[in-house]
Design a protein around this motif. Sequence first.
Motif, PDB file in Angstrom:
ATOM      1  N   THR A  64       7.347   5.261   5.410  1.00  0.00           N
ATOM      2  CA  THR A  64       7.539   5.970   6.596  1.00  0.00           C
ATOM      3  C   THR A  64       7.415   7.573   6.436  1.00  0.00           C
ATOM      4  O   THR A  64       8.233   8.224   5.527  1.00  0.00           O
ATOM      5  CB  THR A  64       8.750   5.795   7.407  1.00  0.00           C
ATOM      6  OG1 THR A  64       8.928   4.638   7.767  1.00  0.00           O
ATOM      7  CG2 THR A  64       9.011   6.818   8.585  1.00  0.00           C
ATOM      8  N   PRO A  65       6.122   8.216   6.554  1.00  0.00           N
ATOM      9  CA  PRO A  65       5.819   9.491   6.238  1.00  0.00           C
ATOM     10  C   PRO A  65       6.920  10.618   6.690  1.00  0.00           C
ATOM     11  O   PRO A  65       7.121  11.466   6.369  1.00  0.00           O
ATOM     12  CB  PRO A  65       4.657   9.782   6.879  1.00  0.00           C
ATOM     13  CG  PRO A  65       4.249   8.779   7.879  1.00  0.00           C
ATOM     14  CD  PRO A  65       5.058   7.474   7.455  1.00  0.00           C
ATOM     15  N   ASP A  66       7.332  10.308   8.045  1.00  0.00           N
ATOM     16  CA  ASP A  66       8.419  11.013   8.803  1.00  0.00           C
ATOM     17  C   ASP A  66       9.554  10.544   8.695  1.00  0.00           C
ATOM     18  O   ASP A  66      10.496  10.747   9.897  1.00  0.00           O
ATOM     19  CB  ASP A  66       8.002  11.303  10.215  1.00  0.00           C
ATOM     20  CG  ASP A  66       7.864   9.948  11.165  1.00  0.00           C
ATOM     21  OD1 ASP A  66       7.883   9.039  10.438  1.00  0.00           O
ATOM     22  OD2 ASP A  66       7.994  10.063  12.331  1.00  0.00           O
ATOM     23  N   LEU A  67      10.278  10.321   7.656  1.00  0.00           N
ATOM     24  CA  LEU A  67      11.397   9.422   7.635  1.00  0.00           C
ATOM     25  C   LEU A  67      12.775  10.637   7.812  1.00  0.00           C
ATOM     26  O   LEU A  67      13.724  10.120   8.361  1.00  0.00           O
ATOM     27  CB  LEU A  67      11.800   8.717   6.210  1.00  0.00           C
ATOM     28  CG  LEU A  67      12.930   8.269   6.123  1.00  0.00           C
ATOM     29  CD1 LEU A  67      13.226   6.813   7.012  1.00  0.00           C
ATOM     30  CD2 LEU A  67      13.179   7.507   4.837  1.00  0.00           C
ATOM     31  N   ARG A  68      12.512  11.728   7.243  1.00  0.00           N
ATOM     32  CA  ARG A  68      13.531  12.820   7.498  1.00  0.00           C
ATOM     33  C   ARG A  68      13.861  13.033   8.616  1.00  0.00           C
ATOM     34  O   ARG A  68      14.929  12.776   9.156  1.00  0.00           O
ATOM     35  CB  ARG A  68      13.128  14.035   6.626  1.00  0.00           C
ATOM     36  CG  ARG A  68      14.463  14.984   6.513  1.00  0.00           C
ATOM     37  CD  ARG A  68      13.708  16.476   5.994  1.00  0.00           C
ATOM     38  NE  ARG A  68      13.610  16.455   4.596  1.00  0.00           N
ATOM     39  CZ  ARG A  68      14.568  16.447   3.762  1.00  0.00           C
ATOM     40  NH1 ARG A  68      15.759  16.756   3.914  1.00  0.00           N
ATOM     41  NH2 ARG A  68      14.086  16.352   2.338  1.00  0.00           N
ATOM     42  N   PRO A  69      12.996  13.375   9.711  1.00  0.00           N
ATOM     43  CA  PRO A  69      13.243  13.642  11.018  1.00  0.00           C
ATOM     44  C   PRO A  69      13.663  12.510  11.883  1.00  0.00           C
ATOM     45  O   PRO A  69      14.499  12.479  12.708  1.00  0.00           O
ATOM     46  CB  PRO A  69      12.033  14.064  11.717  1.00  0.00           C
ATOM     47  CG  PRO A  69      11.001  13.806  10.752  1.00  0.00           C
ATOM     48  CD  PRO A  69      11.489  13.556   9.422  1.00  0.00           C
ATOM     49  N   ASP A 106       0.886  -1.138  -0.183  1.00  0.00           N
ATOM     50  CA  ASP A 106       0.070   0.042  -0.118  1.00  0.00           C
ATOM     51  C   ASP A 106       0.840   1.243  -0.147  1.00  0.00           C
ATOM     52  O   ASP A 106       0.238   2.199   0.312  1.00  0.00           O
ATOM     53  CB  ASP A 106      -1.121  -0.013   1.230  1.00  0.00           C
ATOM     54  CG  ASP A 106      -1.898  -1.007   1.006  1.00  0.00           C
ATOM     55  OD1 ASP A 106      -2.342  -1.412   0.133  1.00  0.00           O
ATOM     56  OD2 ASP A 106      -2.214  -1.741   2.060  1.00  0.00           O
ATOM     57  N   THR A 107       2.069   1.122  -0.224  1.00  0.00           N
ATOM     58  CA  THR A 107       3.147   2.400  -0.116  1.00  0.00           C
ATOM     59  C   THR A 107       2.584   3.359  -1.468  1.00  0.00           C
ATOM     60  O   THR A 107       2.354   3.035  -2.629  1.00  0.00           O
ATOM     61  CB  THR A 107       4.444   1.818  -0.789  1.00  0.00           C
ATOM     62  OG1 THR A 107       4.953   0.921   0.356  1.00  0.00           O
ATOM     63  CG2 THR A 107       5.190   3.125  -0.717  1.00  0.00           C
ATOM     64  N   ASP A 108       2.533   4.596  -0.864  1.00  0.00           N
ATOM     65  CA  ASP A 108       2.320   5.433  -2.098  1.00  0.00           C
ATOM     66  C   ASP A 108       3.665   6.022  -2.828  1.00  0.00           C
ATOM     67  O   ASP A 108       4.561   6.116  -2.363  1.00  0.00           O
ATOM     68  CB  ASP A 108       1.804   6.951  -1.075  1.00  0.00           C
ATOM     69  CG  ASP A 108       1.659   8.218  -2.202  1.00  0.00           C
ATOM     70  OD1 ASP A 108       1.350   7.997  -3.129  1.00  0.00           O
ATOM     71  OD2 ASP A 108       2.137   9.258  -1.941  1.00  0.00           O
ATOM     72  N   PRO A 109       3.476   5.796  -4.281  1.00  0.00           N
ATOM     73  CA  PRO A 109       4.703   5.889  -4.919  1.00  0.00           C
ATOM     74  C   PRO A 109       5.278   7.009  -4.786  1.00  0.00           C
ATOM     75  O   PRO A 109       6.635   7.086  -4.832  1.00  0.00           O
ATOM     76  CB  PRO A 109       3.909   5.594  -6.524  1.00  0.00           C
ATOM     77  CG  PRO A 109       2.971   4.830  -6.277  1.00  0.00           C
ATOM     78  CD  PRO A 109       2.228   5.412  -4.807  1.00  0.00           C
ATOM     79  N   SER A 110       4.588   8.163  -4.608  1.00  0.00           N
ATOM     80  CA  SER A 110       5.368   9.522  -4.341  1.00  0.00           C
ATOM     81  C   SER A 110       5.958   9.615  -3.188  1.00  0.00           C
ATOM     82  O   SER A 110       7.274  10.054  -3.203  1.00  0.00           O
ATOM     83  CB  SER A 110       4.451  10.816  -4.695  1.00  0.00           C
ATOM     84  OG  SER A 110       3.374  10.742  -3.459  1.00  0.00           O
ATOM     85  N   LEU A 111       5.416   8.901  -1.890  1.00  0.00           N
ATOM     86  CA  LEU A 111       6.248   8.906  -0.772  1.00  0.00           C
ATOM     87  C   LEU A 111       7.422   8.071  -0.992  1.00  0.00           C
ATOM     88  O   LEU A 111       8.678   8.224  -0.288  1.00  0.00           O
ATOM     89  CB  LEU A 111       5.396   8.377   0.191  1.00  0.00           C
ATOM     90  CG  LEU A 111       5.954   8.319   1.629  1.00  0.00           C
ATOM     91  CD1 LEU A 111       6.677   9.332   1.998  1.00  0.00           C
ATOM     92  CD2 LEU A 111       4.891   7.709   2.556  1.00  0.00           C
TER      93      LEU A 111
END
Length: 235
Positions: A143-148, A108-113
């Motif tokens: 993971t939506p908050d991967l950067r932090p 279910d991964t969003d391709p843009s993410l």
Amino acid sequence: MREALDLFQGARHLAYLQTQSELEAAFIADLELTAQSTAEPSPREALVSYWTEQGLTKAVAEGLVRKLEKAGRPLSVAQLNAKVQRLTRIIPDLDFAQLVDRDVDVLDTDPSLAIRNMVLLVEAFPGKEVGAIVQRSPRLLYTPDLRPRLERCLELLTRLHPARERKVVAPVVAEYPDLVYRMDYYTHVRMIDELPIEIQNMFVLADQGIGFLHRYYKRAKNNFVADTSDEEAGF
């Protein structure tokens, strides 16, 4: 005349690229529509066959189908294929069958993410094979908050490691990318010695233990000039 011909050829090539881009966008949009559509689940045998065609052994494929059923994902083969294809079209170097077997949420991964997170991983681990990193920890893709998370992990380990250098700890995190998530449990730790032994062992040099790690980087900061305490410790 030659200049006009070159301009014509260039314009034709641009038109070709534009057409290809539009076709690709339409194809991905169609995959997205199929992936999100409702359909009757395919028989288990058909699903097992699909995953074996993706490179899994029959035993692993059967186990994956059971995991998908247990996770409440009764999909048709068409839906499965669309979910896999929409990601492989944009990230072709990953083995998505293996990824899904390790983590069914990858489907279910969003391709843009996924693209954004791959870029973040390239930035965080220069020179490393990002595909291999993701294969070891598939949730890095979604993971939506991967950067932090990356920043917290690398900053904390840099502070704890006796080298005090990000370039030293980053390759270890690339090798053990679940640290990106696990280190959130150890923000209170003051020294690398206070981390679980399993994590400490990820950083040791030549299987010599954490004490050797401290002595090594102490000497490194002194240009490897031994002092009395080093000699007494048997360094």
